[in-house]
Design a protein around this motif. Structure first.
Motif, PDB file in Angstrom:
ATOM      1  N   ASP A 138       0.576   8.052  11.042  1.00 42.43           N
ATOM      2  CA  ASP A 138       1.768   8.006  10.193  1.00 42.43           C
ATOM      3  C   ASP A 138       2.255   6.564  10.044  1.00 42.43           C
ATOM      4  OD1 ASP A 138       1.747  10.747   9.876  1.00 42.43           O
ATOM      5  OD2 ASP A 138       3.325  11.127  11.356  1.00 42.43           O
ATOM      6  N   GLU A 139       2.157   5.797  11.131  1.00 45.70           N
ATOM      7  CA  GLU A 139       2.601   4.405  11.084  1.00 45.70           C
ATOM      8  C   GLU A 139       1.729   3.583  10.138  1.00 45.70           C
ATOM      9  OE1 GLU A 139       4.898   0.958  12.176  1.00 45.70           O
ATOM     10  OE2 GLU A 139       5.217   3.129  12.077  1.00 45.70           O
ATOM     11  N   ILE A 140       0.447   3.889  10.093  1.00 44.36           N
ATOM     12  CA  ILE A 140      -0.438   3.198   9.151  1.00 44.36           C
ATOM     13  C   ILE A 140       0.001   3.468   7.717  1.00 44.36           C
ATOM     14  CG2 ILE A 140      -2.785   3.184   8.209  1.00 44.36           C
ATOM     15  CD1 ILE A 140      -3.794   3.563  11.085  1.00 44.36           C
ATOM     16  N   GLU A 141       0.357   4.708   7.425  1.00 44.27           N
ATOM     17  CA  GLU A 141       0.845   5.033   6.081  1.00 44.27           C
ATOM     18  C   GLU A 141       2.158   4.317   5.783  1.00 44.27           C
ATOM     19  OE1 GLU A 141       1.008   9.308   5.773  1.00 44.27           O
ATOM     20  OE2 GLU A 141      -1.013   9.347   4.886  1.00 44.27           O
ATOM     21  N   ARG A 142       3.025   4.200   6.784  1.00 46.68           N
ATOM     22  CA  ARG A 142       4.297   3.512   6.582  1.00 46.68           C
ATOM     23  C   ARG A 142       4.062   2.026   6.284  1.00 46.68           C
ATOM     24  NH1 ARG A 142       7.960   0.396   7.752  1.00 46.68           N
ATOM     25  NH2 ARG A 142       6.700  -0.616   9.336  1.00 46.68           N
ATOM     26  N   VAL A 143       3.123   1.420   7.006  1.00 43.89           N
ATOM     27  CA  VAL A 143       2.794   0.014   6.766  1.00 43.89           C
ATOM     28  C   VAL A 143       2.218  -0.163   5.362  1.00 43.89           C
ATOM     29  CG1 VAL A 143       1.286  -1.885   7.464  1.00 43.89           C
ATOM     30  CG2 VAL A 143       2.501  -0.557   9.199  1.00 43.89           C
ATOM     31  N   GLU A 144       1.364   0.771   4.946  1.00 48.31           N
ATOM     32  CA  GLU A 144       0.814   0.691   3.592  1.00 48.31           C
ATOM     33  C   GLU A 144       1.928   0.737   2.548  1.00 48.31           C
ATOM     34  OE1 GLU A 144      -2.388   2.937   0.666  1.00 48.31           O
ATOM     35  OE2 GLU A 144      -1.421   4.066   2.262  1.00 48.31           O
ATOM     36  N   ALA A 145       2.892   1.619   2.746  1.00 48.18           N
ATOM     37  CA  ALA A 145       3.995   1.746   1.796  1.00 48.18           C
ATOM     38  C   ALA A 145       4.803   0.461   1.701  1.00 48.18           C
ATOM     39  CB  ALA A 145       4.908   2.905   2.209  1.00 48.18           C
ATOM     40  N   GLN A 146       4.802  -0.326   2.758  1.00 48.02           N
ATOM     41  CA  GLN A 146       5.556  -1.580   2.758  1.00 48.02           C
ATOM     42  C   GLN A 146       4.729  -2.744   2.203  1.00 48.02           C
ATOM     43  OE1 GLN A 146       6.405  -3.421   6.624  1.00 48.02           O
ATOM     44  NE2 GLN A 146       8.453  -3.935   5.905  1.00 48.02           N
ATOM     45  N   LEU A 147       3.427  -2.796   2.524  1.00 50.07           N
ATOM     46  CA  LEU A 147       2.626  -3.988   2.256  1.00 50.07           C
ATOM     47  C   LEU A 147       1.732  -3.912   1.023  1.00 50.07           C
ATOM     48  CD1 LEU A 147       1.369  -4.937   5.838  1.00 50.07           C
ATOM     49  CD2 LEU A 147       3.563  -5.447   4.752  1.00 50.07           C
ATOM     50  N   SER A 148       1.594  -2.741   0.421  1.00 49.79           N
ATOM     51  CA  SER A 148       0.621  -2.583  -0.655  1.00 49.79           C
ATOM     52  C   SER A 148       0.871  -3.520  -1.836  1.00 49.79           C
ATOM     53  CB  SER A 148       0.618  -1.132  -1.153  1.00 49.79           C
ATOM     54  OG  SER A 148      -0.245  -1.000  -2.266  1.00 49.79           O
ATOM     55  N   PHE A 149      -0.185  -4.198  -2.260  1.00 47.04           N
ATOM     56  CA  PHE A 149      -0.150  -5.075  -3.430  1.00 47.04           C
ATOM     57  C   PHE A 149      -0.130  -4.254  -4.718  1.00 47.04           C
ATOM     58  CE2 PHE A 149      -2.539  -7.860  -6.482  1.00 47.04           C
ATOM     59  CZ  PHE A 149      -1.653  -8.924  -6.507  1.00 47.04           C
ATOM     60  N   TYR A 150      -0.562  -2.993  -4.625  1.00 46.00           N
ATOM     61  CA  TYR A 150      -0.771  -2.171  -5.813  1.00 46.00           C
ATOM     62  C   TYR A 150       0.346  -1.160  -6.075  1.00 46.00           C
ATOM     63  CZ  TYR A 150      -5.431  -4.116  -5.285  1.00 46.00           C
ATOM     64  OH  TYR A 150      -6.480  -4.980  -5.164  1.00 46.00           O
ATOM     65  N   ARG A 151       1.069  -0.758  -5.033  1.00 47.38           N
ATOM     66  CA  ARG A 151       2.094   0.259  -5.215  1.00 47.38           C
ATOM     67  C   ARG A 151       3.384  -0.355  -5.743  1.00 47.38           C
ATOM     68  NH1 ARG A 151       1.997   4.422  -0.186  1.00 47.38           N
ATOM     69  NH2 ARG A 151       4.092   4.745  -1.026  1.00 47.38           N
ATOM     70  N   SER A 152       3.906   0.209  -6.815  1.00 44.58           N
ATOM     71  CA  SER A 152       5.102  -0.349  -7.451  1.00 44.58           C
ATOM     72  C   SER A 152       6.355  -0.165  -6.602  1.00 44.58           C
ATOM     73  CB  SER A 152       5.314   0.301  -8.824  1.00 44.58           C
ATOM     74  OG  SER A 152       5.491   1.697  -8.692  1.00 44.58           O
ATOM     75  N   ASP A 153       6.287   0.718  -5.585  1.00 49.55           N
ATOM     76  CA  ASP A 153       7.452   0.963  -4.746  1.00 49.55           C
ATOM     77  C   ASP A 153       7.372   0.241  -3.400  1.00 49.55           C
ATOM     78  OD1 ASP A 153       5.357   2.442  -3.763  1.00 49.55           O
ATOM     79  OD2 ASP A 153       6.549   4.243  -3.338  1.00 49.55           O
ATOM     80  N   GLU A 213       7.455  -2.960  -0.642  1.00 46.85           N
ATOM     81  CA  GLU A 213       8.309  -4.132  -0.459  1.00 46.85           C
ATOM     82  C   GLU A 213       7.611  -5.402  -0.937  1.00 46.85           C
ATOM     83  OE1 GLU A 213      11.316  -6.058   2.904  1.00 46.85           O
ATOM     84  OE2 GLU A 213      10.010  -4.391   3.435  1.00 46.85           O
ATOM     85  N   ILE A 214       6.291  -5.473  -0.773  1.00 47.56           N
ATOM     86  CA  ILE A 214       5.544  -6.641  -1.259  1.00 47.56           C
ATOM     87  C   ILE A 214       5.594  -6.707  -2.782  1.00 47.56           C
ATOM     88  CG2 ILE A 214       3.196  -7.510  -1.594  1.00 47.56           C
ATOM     89  CD1 ILE A 214       4.433  -8.453   0.979  1.00 47.56           C
ATOM     90  N   HIS A 215       5.488  -5.562  -3.448  1.00 51.31           N
ATOM     91  CA  HIS A 215       5.578  -5.556  -4.915  1.00 51.31           C
ATOM     92  C   HIS A 215       6.958  -6.038  -5.364  1.00 51.31           C
ATOM     93  CE1 HIS A 215       5.878  -3.965  -9.035  1.00 51.31           C
ATOM     94  NE2 HIS A 215       4.564  -4.028  -9.047  1.00 51.31           N
ATOM     95  N   TRP A 216       7.995  -5.584  -4.686  1.00 52.11           N
ATOM     96  CA  TRP A 216       9.353  -6.027  -5.001  1.00 52.11           C
ATOM     97  C   TRP A 216       9.486  -7.529  -4.784  1.00 52.11           C
ATOM     98  CZ3 TRP A 216      13.741  -4.627  -7.287  1.00 52.11           C
ATOM     99  CH2 TRP A 216      14.923  -5.294  -6.959  1.00 52.11           C
ATOM    100  N   LEU A 217       8.940  -8.022  -3.680  1.00 48.25           N
ATOM    101  CA  LEU A 217       8.988  -9.457  -3.388  1.00 48.25           C
ATOM    102  C   LEU A 217       8.265 -10.255  -4.464  1.00 48.25           C
ATOM    103  CD1 LEU A 217       9.623 -11.792  -1.383  1.00 48.25           C
ATOM    104  CD2 LEU A 217       7.452 -11.265  -0.265  1.00 48.25           C
ATOM    105  N   ASN A 218       7.065  -9.818  -4.829  1.00 43.25           N
ATOM    106  CA  ASN A 218       6.294 -10.538  -5.848  1.00 43.25           C
ATOM    107  C   ASN A 218       6.993 -10.569  -7.197  1.00 43.25           C
ATOM    108  OD1 ASN A 218       4.148 -11.264  -4.191  1.00 43.25           O
ATOM    109  ND2 ASN A 218       2.971  -9.415  -4.636  1.00 43.25           N
ATOM    110  N   SER A 219       7.736  -9.525  -7.509  1.00 45.00           N
ATOM    111  CA  SER A 219       8.389  -9.449  -8.821  1.00 45.00           C
ATOM    112  C   SER A 219       9.717 -10.202  -8.866  1.00 45.00           C
ATOM    113  CB  SER A 219       8.626  -7.984  -9.202  1.00 45.00           C
ATOM    114  OG  SER A 219       9.551  -7.365  -8.316  1.00 45.00           O
ATOM    115  N   ARG A 220      10.277 -10.558  -7.706  1.00 44.16           N
ATOM    116  CA  ARG A 220      11.622 -11.147  -7.680  1.00 44.16           C
ATOM    117  C   ARG A 220      11.714 -12.548  -7.092  1.00 44.16           C
ATOM    118  NH1 ARG A 220      15.502  -8.074 -10.568  1.00 44.16           N
ATOM    119  NH2 ARG A 220      14.668  -5.951 -10.642  1.00 44.16           N
TER     120      ARG A 220
END
Length: 253
Positions: free
Chosen positions: A35-50, A52-59
């Protein structure tokens, strides 16, 4: 018998083997780790629009972006690794990955103009950190962080931390066979024995690596690559030159 678990995340398959006396407890600990791996993916993914990395890259080229403390520490660590490797490792490689068409595409050789434009907005020199405010800012539009070279190992690290906190003393976790961490050893053994494929086997070697309370990670072009004029170009990019580090001649049939 060991408890065997698996989960698909980060565009690969994670597999976990755990030994112990209580299968119910082992399975619960393993599921929490995955589950923690999935949580990390949700935060770090370059491809997912939701993510945190996507938000950082866009702002971050517009204004400083406050990020989660753990993510901030991770990015600072990546900056340190970039300095230690003289730029051979650099998570600001996003524009170069786009230039080589490795973002949601099969890959293609960029033109010289495309390559120069991508190199102009790549490099940790374009990323500003504020340790007091925990903010990250880019000094140019188009700068992008891609944690593909670090994220999977980080996710495994976080998962293993949870396993150890839950009292696991014998386990093996890998992601896509390219990143693996061993906790202790299997019952009756001194270590976990990991088989290495070509081209990582030295001449005359047996291709086996012993792991105990340690990790191993490798990278190769076969995950994402394309062929042009008898050469295979892989997705491992040298941020300093902007070129693919794998230009392997295709073997004759």
């Amino acid at each position: 018998m060991p408890v065997l678990l698996s989960r698909y995340a980060m565009a690969t398959r994670f597999e976990l083997v755990i030994y112990g006396d209580d299968p119910v407890r082992l399975r619960a600990a393993g599921e929490e780790a995955l589950d923690e791996i999935e949580r990390v993916e949700a935060q770090l993914s370059f491809y997912r629009s939701d993510s945190e990395i996507h938000w950082l890259n866009s702002r971050a080229a517009i204004a400083p972006v406050k990020v989660d403390p753990r993510l901030y520490r991770l990015l600072k660590r990546c900056a340190e690794l970039s300095e230690m490797t003289d730029g051979a490792f650099d998570v600001s490689v996003g524009p170069l990955m786009r230039a080589w068409r490795f973002v949601k595409d099969k890959g293609a050789i960029p033109s010289q103009e495309e390559l120069e434009a991508a190199r102009a907005i790549s490099g940790m020199i374009h990323i500003r950190f504020d340790d007091d405010a925990l903010t990250v800012q880019f000094d140019k539009s188009g700068v992008e962080i891609d944690l593909g070279g670090y994220g999977k190992g980080y996710a495994i690290e976080r998962a293993v931390e949870l396993l150890i906190e839950n009292g696991i003393v014998s386990a093996l976790l890998h992601g896509g066979t390219s990143s693996v961490t061993a906790i202790g050893a299997p019952p009756g053994e001194e270590c976990w024995r990991i088989a290495m494929p070509q081209p990582f086997i030295n001449e005359g070697g047996d291709g086996l690596v012993d792991l105990k309370d340690s990790s191993l990670s490798v990278s190769a072009a076969h995950g994402k690559s394309f062929e042009v004029d008898g050469r295979i170009y892989g997705h491992v990019i040298d941020p300093r030159s902007g070129l693919s580090v794998n230009k392997t001649p295709v073997a004759a049939a």
